[in-house]
Scaffold this active site. Structure first.
Site, PDB file in Angstrom:
ATOM      1  CD  GLU A  48      -2.810   1.107   2.491  1.00 17.59           C
ATOM      2  OE1 GLU A  48      -3.877   1.735   2.433  1.00 17.59           O
ATOM      3  OE2 GLU A  48      -2.475   0.423   3.487  1.00 17.59           O
ATOM      4  CE  LYS A 127      -7.718   1.284   3.168  1.00 17.78           C
ATOM      5  NZ  LYS A 127      -6.522   1.864   3.833  1.00 17.78           N
ATOM      6  CB  CYS A 169      -4.952  -1.532   4.103  1.00 14.24           C
ATOM      7  SG  CYS A 169      -4.207  -1.350   5.758  1.00 14.24           S
TER       8      CYS A 169
END
Length: 307
Positions: A48, A127, A169
């Site tokens: 990331e 995301k 994440c």
């Protein structure tokens, strides 16, 4: 029934050390990806925010324009670096994530780009779940101060091997994404992610193994290397977990590459031994993969390239 993973594949996760110099980050990423492919990796994953420091104060400064696609090299040097690197290495390349700015919405996103070995863009994942947490005395962090969420699930077809899912994440904490991807035929769930020293110690390995156990597929979590001089301290410990939730390989805190050979028979063997796929009771509870699920072409990011 056809195997989810058509043939064995070597996966590499690059736990990259990054800093404030974007050009250096891109050059360094190139050297580590080529190192991984020289070792035989067919799929390589970067962490990331691999081209920049991680933090809300850095996202706008390092953001690149990806739309309309393909962007010019001045709009997104990272897009072109990744495309060229995939072609140079001859591997599938999951480009961790980068800060993105979309002028049409005037919003910033945390975005992952996946490229084919011929340099073509295969998929873009923004995301979905933003990292907004407050743990008293430990950490307070709010991605939503700067970032906006994506609104689709990302499944990528790698013709030689099968389907993979890419998320970022904090997305790993939401099992629905993983469950849907697995039920749609993904053999591998990949999460470039920068957990911190608090959440990493608590939940990094637990989340990786839980997603593997729930879905009986392979899982890869790819972290940046830990830098205690940075504003945000990543946990590290990039790892690959098998469909039976066993940790196949794991790194420490520093820069390194973790590898694993994914076996085409392991998923079927695991599901035969513990056959939860034939034991679920959708007469008692709903199948989340059968509900309204947003894929490419739905919602605000409909303009993103379709795989």
């Amino acid at each position: 029934m056809a195997k989810l993973l058509k043939k064995p594949v070597k996966l590499a996760l690059v736990q990259l050390a990054t800093g404030a110099d974007k050009a250096h980050n891109l050059s360094h990423a190139r050297s580590k990806v080529l190192e991984a492919t020289r070792a035989g990796a067919n799929i390589v994953v970067l962490p990331e925010c691999f081209n920049s420091p991680y933090g809300t104060s850095f996202f706008p400064k390092y953001a690149e324009t990806l739309l309309p696609s393909p962007p010019t090299e001045s709009q997104s040097p990272t897009f072109h670096a990744l495309s060229n690197l995939a072609k140079e290495s001859g591997a599938y390349l999951v480009g961790g994530s980068i800060p993105e700015y979309w002028a049409e919405t005037k919003k910033h996103y945390n975005t992952s780009l996946t490229f084919a070995p011929d340099g073509r863009l295969l998929a873009t994942h923004r995301k979905v779940h933003l990292f907004d947490i407050d743990i008293p005395g430990k950490i307070s962090f709010h991605e939503s101060d700067v970032l906006s969420p994506g609104n689709k699930l990302t499944i990528v077809d790698l013709p030689e091997y099968g389907k993979i899912a890419v998320a970022i994440c904090y997305d790993v904490r939401f099992p629905e994404l993983a469950m849907i991807a697995a039920r749609k035929g993904a053999f591998l769930l990949l999460y470039p992610g920068a957990f911190n020293l608090t959440t990493g110690a608590l939940h990094w390995e637990l989340q990786a193994r839980a997603r593997a156990m729930d879905n009986q597929v392979y899982v890869g979590l790819c972290s940046p290397a830990r830098d205690m001089k940075a504003e945000y301290n990543a946990w590290g410990h990039s790892m690959i977990v098998d469909p039976n939730a066993a940790v196949m390989a794991q790194l420490g805190e520093g820069e390194d590459i973790v590898y694993a050979d994914l076996d085409a028979d392991k998923i079927e063997e695991t599901r035969k031994g513990i056959p939860i796929y034939t034991q679920r009771r959708f007469d008692v509870y709903p199948d989340v993969s059968k509900g309204h699920v947003k894929y490419d072409g739905d919602g605000d990011d409909a303009a993103l390239p379709k795989p």
